[in-house]
Design a protein around this motif. Sequence first.
Motif, short mmCIF file in Angstrom:
data_model
loop_
_atom_site.label_atom_id
_atom_site.label_comp_id
_atom_site.label_asym_id
_atom_site.label_seq_id
_atom_site.Cartn_x
_atom_site.Cartn_y
_atom_site.Cartn_z
N LEU A 192 31.79 50.89 39.98
CA LEU A 192 32.31 50.63 38.65
C LEU A 192 31.17 50.07 37.82
CD1 LEU A 192 34.64 50.18 36.57
CD2 LEU A 192 34.85 47.87 37.57
N ILE A 193 30.93 50.66 36.65
CA ILE A 193 29.91 50.10 35.77
C ILE A 193 30.56 49.67 34.45
CG2 ILE A 193 27.98 51.37 36.78
CD1 ILE A 193 28.13 53.31 34.40
N THR A 194 30.12 48.52 33.97
CA THR A 194 30.62 47.93 32.73
C THR A 194 29.45 47.33 31.98
OG1 THR A 194 30.97 45.69 33.59
CG2 THR A 194 32.74 47.29 33.97
N PRO A 195 29.63 46.98 30.72
CA PRO A 195 28.58 46.20 30.04
C PRO A 195 28.49 44.80 30.66
CG PRO A 195 30.15 47.14 28.47
CD PRO A 195 30.75 47.28 29.82
N PRO A 196 27.35 44.16 30.59
CA PRO A 196 27.25 42.77 31.06
C PRO A 196 28.24 41.90 30.27
CG PRO A 196 25.08 43.68 30.64
CD PRO A 196 26.05 44.67 30.09
N GLY A 197 28.87 40.97 30.95
CA GLY A 197 29.82 40.09 30.29
C GLY A 197 31.22 40.67 30.16
N ALA A 206 26.53 46.03 34.38
CA ALA A 206 27.05 45.32 35.54
C ALA A 206 27.69 46.36 36.45
CB ALA A 206 28.07 44.26 35.12
N ALA A 207 27.43 46.29 37.74
CA ALA A 207 27.94 47.29 38.69
C ALA A 207 28.66 46.59 39.84
CB ALA A 207 26.80 48.14 39.22
N ARG A 208 29.80 47.16 40.22
CA ARG A 208 30.57 46.63 41.34
C ARG A 208 31.00 47.78 42.23
NH1 ARG A 208 34.76 41.93 39.72
NH2 ARG A 208 34.86 41.99 42.00
#
Length: 320
Positions: free
Chosen positions: A181-186, A268-270
């Motif tokens: 899962l990738i998102t913007p930081p924060g 950000a990656a999870r």
Amino acid sequence: MAPHTSPRFSYKSDRLKPLRAFCQTVRLGSVSRAAHALFVSQPAITLQLQALERELGVRLLERTGRRLTPTREGELLYEMAQPLVEQLDGLEAAFRDRLRGLDAGELRIAANSSTILYLLPRIVEQFRARHPDVRLTLHNVVTDDGTEMLRADAVDLVVGTLVDVPADLSYEPAYRFEQMLITPPGHPLAGQPELSLHDLAPHPLILPPQRQVTWRLVDLVLQQNRVPYTVALEVSGWDVIKQYVAMGMGISIVPSICLTEADHGRLAARSLAAFFPARTYGVVVRKGRLLSPQARAFVALIKPDLLAPREYDESGHSER
């Protein structure tokens, strides 16, 4: 008493013709297409098929809707005859390839943009260093288009991902990458201690086009887990997807292969390994087709374990 003799048919003087006609009819599903592919008339194909059935004493083809399909006996003959026909048809080219060795010739590979960008550069670099005289062509196409090119002999092999392996192809996974899962930081999901699939539902997704494997995989997993979702944007290319995610236009689910050191500051990656199966990348070839020396050398660089004298069996996987 006269000795028993097997029936003789005129086509036996060239046994390859009816077998080639039969294999093309099975592969293409119609006599007319087989005739077009072999540059002969439809009646000629029909006569060859009829003679083959008379000699063997069994029905080899039956009509299913608008398509001719092999009977049980036909499937067995196709399994036995197709490798022979392809080997004989490719004998001259294979002989010349062996004669020249790896110092000349060409290699045509189909792969999607992500595979070309993230997986193949090191392999291509090594191949070019070892075989500088081989003309290497990379066709940037989605995997489905690559497999059609493979069937048409427009490429020698495909490097990519297959979820459902067609009966006429072999797929050997070489690498596995988990889904991320990738998102913007924060982003709220970036720092959430425990993550579930239902946590993704409120956030719009940025995905590749529907015909690509990633979109189908995401849709399958979310549907199976009854997670509602919305797709804010469909766009080709992991770099483009990562850019739009970094801009805050949505979140995405990508294979770990496309994440680099340069992404750490802007994304950000999870791991989603608990929810999604690992994504495999590997080699796709036609069953029964002998790989050229150039193709064998390239496969050996992708993953040495894939190369063996037995190579690809009829089940679609390596025999080891």
